[in-house]
Design a protein around this motif. Structure first.
Motif, PDB file in Angstrom:
ATOM      1  N   GLY A  34       1.125  -1.375  -0.220  1.00 13.98           N
ATOM      2  CA  GLY A  34       0.291  -0.351  -0.292  1.00 13.98           C
ATOM      3  C   GLY A  34       0.704   1.063   0.018  1.00 13.98           C
ATOM      4  N   VAL A  35       2.405   1.390  -0.829  1.00 15.23           N
ATOM      5  CA  VAL A  35       2.532   2.384  -0.488  1.00 15.23           C
ATOM      6  C   VAL A  35       3.246   2.716  -2.239  1.00 15.23           C
ATOM      7  CG1 VAL A  35       3.469   2.207   1.677  1.00 15.23           C
ATOM      8  CG2 VAL A  35       4.830   0.924  -0.451  1.00 15.23           C
ATOM      9  N   SER A  36       4.278   3.091  -2.952  1.00 10.94           N
ATOM     10  CA  SER A  36       4.422   3.586  -4.119  1.00 10.94           C
ATOM     11  C   SER A  36       6.391   3.126  -4.069  1.00 10.94           C
ATOM     12  CB  SER A  36       5.092   5.002  -3.804  1.00 10.94           C
ATOM     13  OG  SER A  36       6.091   5.761  -3.633  1.00 10.94           O
ATOM     14  N   LYS A  37       5.771   2.908  -5.319  1.00 12.06           N
ATOM     15  CA  LYS A  37       6.959   2.264  -5.793  1.00 12.06           C
ATOM     16  C   LYS A  37       8.925   3.101  -4.892  1.00 12.06           C
ATOM     17  CE  LYS A  37       6.867   1.195  -9.823  1.00 12.06           C
ATOM     18  NZ  LYS A  37       7.341   2.047 -11.414  1.00 12.06           N
ATOM     19  N   ALA A  38       8.473   4.151  -5.390  1.00  9.88           N
ATOM     20  CA  ALA A  38       9.458   5.612  -4.687  1.00  9.88           C
ATOM     21  C   ALA A  38       9.914   5.100  -3.259  1.00  9.88           C
ATOM     22  CB  ALA A  38       8.827   6.393  -4.887  1.00  9.88           C
ATOM     23  N   LEU A  39       8.831   4.976  -2.839  1.00  6.44           N
ATOM     24  CA  LEU A  39       9.023   5.059  -1.089  1.00  6.44           C
ATOM     25  C   LEU A  39       9.821   3.533  -0.891  1.00  6.44           C
ATOM     26  CD1 LEU A  39       7.947   6.126   1.411  1.00  6.44           C
ATOM     27  CD2 LEU A  39       6.798   4.814   2.083  1.00  6.44           C
ATOM     28  N   ILE A  40      10.093   2.867  -1.292  1.00  8.39           N
ATOM     29  CA  ILE A  40      10.222   1.391  -1.541  1.00  8.39           C
ATOM     30  C   ILE A  40      12.340   1.402  -1.418  1.00  8.39           C
ATOM     31  CG2 ILE A  40      11.277  -0.967  -2.223  1.00  8.39           C
ATOM     32  CD1 ILE A  40       8.067  -1.307  -2.426  1.00  8.39           C
ATOM     33  N   TYR A  41      12.244   2.174  -2.377  1.00  8.28           N
ATOM     34  CA  TYR A  41      13.744   2.669  -2.804  1.00  8.28           C
ATOM     35  C   TYR A  41      14.227   3.402  -1.801  1.00  8.28           C
ATOM     36  CZ  TYR A  41      13.608  -0.193  -6.769  1.00  8.28           C
ATOM     37  OH  TYR A  41      13.667  -0.735  -7.609  1.00  8.28           O
ATOM     38  N   TYR A  42      13.371   4.778  -1.113  1.00  6.46           N
ATOM     39  CA  TYR A  42      13.628   5.497   0.013  1.00  6.46           C
ATOM     40  C   TYR A  42      13.916   4.538   0.989  1.00  6.46           C
ATOM     41  CZ  TYR A  42      13.400   9.002   3.914  1.00  6.46           C
ATOM     42  OH  TYR A  42      14.402   9.870   5.334  1.00  6.46           O
ATOM     43  N   HIS A  43      13.230   3.515   1.081  1.00  4.65           N
ATOM     44  CA  HIS A  43      14.326   3.257   2.219  1.00  4.65           C
ATOM     45  C   HIS A  43      14.614   1.464   2.199  1.00  4.65           C
ATOM     46  CE1 HIS A  43      10.831   4.157   5.671  1.00  4.65           C
ATOM     47  NE2 HIS A  43      10.207   4.279   4.837  1.00  4.65           N
ATOM     48  N   PHE A  44      14.745   1.215   1.530  1.00  5.32           N
ATOM     49  CA  PHE A  44      15.758   0.042   1.071  1.00  5.32           C
ATOM     50  C   PHE A  44      16.729   0.515  -0.046  1.00  5.32           C
ATOM     51  CE2 PHE A  44      12.471  -2.107   2.762  1.00  5.32           C
ATOM     52  CZ  PHE A  44      12.515  -2.208   3.940  1.00  5.32           C
ATOM     53  N   GLU A  45      18.093   0.307  -0.143  1.00  5.75           N
ATOM     54  CA  GLU A  45      19.123   0.655  -0.590  1.00  5.75           C
ATOM     55  C   GLU A  45      19.075   0.201  -2.365  1.00  5.75           C
ATOM     56  OE1 GLU A  45      18.460  -1.141   1.224  1.00  5.75           O
ATOM     57  OE2 GLU A  45      20.667  -2.571   1.541  1.00  5.75           O
ATOM     58  N   ASP A  46      18.172  -1.309  -2.501  1.00  4.66           N
ATOM     59  CA  ASP A  46      17.854  -1.295  -3.778  1.00  4.66           C
ATOM     60  C   ASP A  46      17.306  -2.910  -4.512  1.00  4.66           C
ATOM     61  OD1 ASP A  46      20.056  -3.326  -3.184  1.00  4.66           O
ATOM     62  OD2 ASP A  46      21.652  -2.108  -5.506  1.00  4.66           O
ATOM     63  N   ARG A  47      17.114  -3.428  -4.906  1.00  2.00           N
ATOM     64  CA  ARG A  47      16.037  -4.619  -4.979  1.00  2.00           C
ATOM     65  C   ARG A  47      16.471  -5.819  -3.905  1.00  2.00           C
ATOM     66  NH1 ARG A  47      15.381  -8.848  -7.725  1.00  2.00           N
ATOM     67  NH2 ARG A  47      13.375 -10.185  -8.097  1.00  2.00           N
ATOM     68  N   THR A  48      18.433  -6.177  -4.933  1.00  2.00           N
ATOM     69  CA  THR A  48      19.009  -6.872  -3.743  1.00  2.00           C
ATOM     70  C   THR A  48      19.085  -6.566  -2.312  1.00  2.00           C
ATOM     71  OG1 THR A  48      20.336  -6.852  -6.103  1.00  2.00           O
ATOM     72  CG2 THR A  48      21.480  -7.884  -4.048  1.00  2.00           C
ATOM     73  N   GLY A  49      19.348  -5.577  -1.681  1.00  2.00           N
ATOM     74  CA  GLY A  49      19.172  -4.989  -0.241  1.00  2.00           C
ATOM     75  C   GLY A  49      18.111  -5.171   0.311  1.00  2.00           C
ATOM     76  N   LEU A  50      16.994  -4.839  -0.209  1.00  2.00           N
ATOM     77  CA  LEU A  50      15.546  -5.242  -0.123  1.00  2.00           C
ATOM     78  C   LEU A  50      15.516  -6.497   0.295  1.00  2.00           C
ATOM     79  CD1 LEU A  50      12.587  -4.899   0.142  1.00  2.00           C
ATOM     80  CD2 LEU A  50      12.389  -5.186  -1.545  1.00  2.00           C
ATOM     81  N   LEU A  51      16.134  -7.299  -0.784  1.00  2.00           N
ATOM     82  CA  LEU A  51      16.370  -8.624  -0.541  1.00  2.00           C
ATOM     83  C   LEU A  51      16.506  -9.608   0.149  1.00  2.00           C
ATOM     84  CD1 LEU A  51      16.573 -10.488  -4.244  1.00  2.00           C
ATOM     85  CD2 LEU A  51      14.350  -9.967  -2.593  1.00  2.00           C
ATOM     86  N   ARG A  52      17.715  -9.037   1.025  1.00  2.00           N
ATOM     87  CA  ARG A  52      18.664 -10.235   2.098  1.00  2.00           C
ATOM     88  C   ARG A  52      17.797  -9.366   2.843  1.00  2.00           C
ATOM     89  NH1 ARG A  52      23.075  -6.352   0.792  1.00  2.00           N
ATOM     90  NH2 ARG A  52      22.949  -4.853   2.109  1.00  2.00           N
ATOM     91  N   ARG A  53      16.925  -7.313   3.552  1.00  2.00           N
ATOM     92  CA  ARG A  53      16.678  -7.149   4.327  1.00  2.00           C
ATOM     93  C   ARG A  53      15.257  -8.252   4.930  1.00  2.00           C
ATOM     94  NH1 ARG A  53      19.411  -3.448   7.160  1.00  2.00           N
ATOM     95  NH2 ARG A  53      20.254  -2.662   5.971  1.00  2.00           N
ATOM     96  N   THR A  54      14.671  -9.056   3.545  1.00  2.52           N
ATOM     97  CA  THR A  54      13.803  -9.416   4.200  1.00  2.52           C
ATOM     98  C   THR A  54      13.994 -10.802   4.558  1.00  2.52           C
ATOM     99  OG1 THR A  54      12.144  -8.642   1.900  1.00  2.52           O
ATOM    100  CG2 THR A  54      11.449 -10.424   2.725  1.00  2.52           C
TER     101      THR A  54
END
Lengths: 200, 200
Positions: A34-54
DNA sequence: GTCTATAAAGCGATAGAC
DNA sequence: GTCTATCGCTTTATAGAC
């Protein structure tokens, strides 16, 4: 950690369970959270970083419900010598249940393990979780068979946890019914405990 | 089958082992095979069709070298009662070796299993190979322990093959050294055979 | 912190010549 | 059968307003 950040991680686990790591699209994740794509890039480095955090998030969540389960298994404040095997069985069978959050965790976990084959960045997290998991199972085996040598307990625990992952993968990929996977897991515990008893 | 077609399938197995099923890019495959992208689309329907063919190809190749191995294990024309356990051990440890084509096959197989969680189209191939594999291991266990009931042999074989997949996944994802994986596999065979002996 | 809009790149797939 | 060239959609990632 901010609420939004956590919400994104929860959503990421959900999307990974639905589409797989490689099928995860930032846009679908944004909708799910329920957020914008941009917010995801604001909170996480990039797609790979997001995966690591997940991955880290999913690991923690699994530990959390394993702990809850362990606590629930101890009705009173005493730990009688009777049910240590029951607790071990429950802990291992916990990952073989058709409940939404269990399936989500198992699927996400399987995906991350599979991804780590090609992405060395993910291996640290994976190795850590694996060691903890083996340690826990070895400890519970030790409670059931206090005279067994430490090395034998660890070896048994490694076999049991690797088997669990193998059975879980087969279940999730639809080639082994859940009830059979659970039966094989229970049998394996019995076989391993008998083996440890035989070492005395 | 044309040489080119086979060359593309070989190259696809190599690229999958390097990048994973989801990381396979038609362009990289074309380079690896030394052909143009267009030729791949000439020989195969589309990317998904190519993947299905590649996975079938890998399965056949694995069966082929398993058969060769089995043949090599029989030096003469006789099958003495002595080494049935050795043959079983060899067959299972065959998948835990750091040789290019073994690693390639194991990786591709792991990818296939992981992809099947999200792509039901791939499950047929997977289930078939799994059944054959369990059947073979159960037969070899039966040779080692002829008095064990059929159901116990199958259950043991399912545990051993699921364990193999779990160990293989850990090895390939870098969280378990190959030598340890091999040791755990050997131990498990011993434990299972002792278990079957105990049923008499 | 969060959004809308858009750039930039990646990648599957096809057209058409040889 | 095989290639070069290119189309067009998808998807990651960023710019800039609020």
């Amino acid at each position: 950690m901010s609420d939004r950040r956590t919400a994104i991680l929860e959503a990421a686990a959900t999307v990974i369970a639905r589409r797989g790591v490689r099928g995860l699209r930032v846009e679908e994740l944004a909708e799910e959270a329920g957020v914008s794509k941009a917010l995801i890039y604001y909170h996480f480095e990039d797609r790979t970083g997001l995966l690591r955090r997940t991955l880290a998030f999913v690991n923690n969540r699994a530990e959390r419900y394993t702990a809850e389960q362990a606590a629930a298994g101890q009705p009173a404040a005493e730990t009688p010598a009777g049910p240590p095997l029951r607790r071990l069985e429950q802990a291992l069978l916990l990952e073989l249940q058709d409940l939404p959050h269990v399936r989500e965790n198992s699927t996400a976990w399987g995906e991350l393990r599979a991804s780590a084959v090609f992405d060395p960045e993910l291996r640290g997290e994976l190795a850590l979780a694996s060691v903890i998991w083996v340690r826990e199972v070895a400890d519970q085996l030790g409670e059931a068979r206090p005279t067994a040598p430490e090395s034998a307990l660890t070896a048994s625990a490694e076999r049991l946890t690797a088997l669990l992952e193998g059975l879980s993968a087969r279940w999730l990929s639809g080639i082994l019914p859940l009830t059979e996977a659970r039966t094989r897991m229970r049998e394996a515990i019995g076989v391993e405990v008998a083996h440890l008893a035989g070492l005395d």
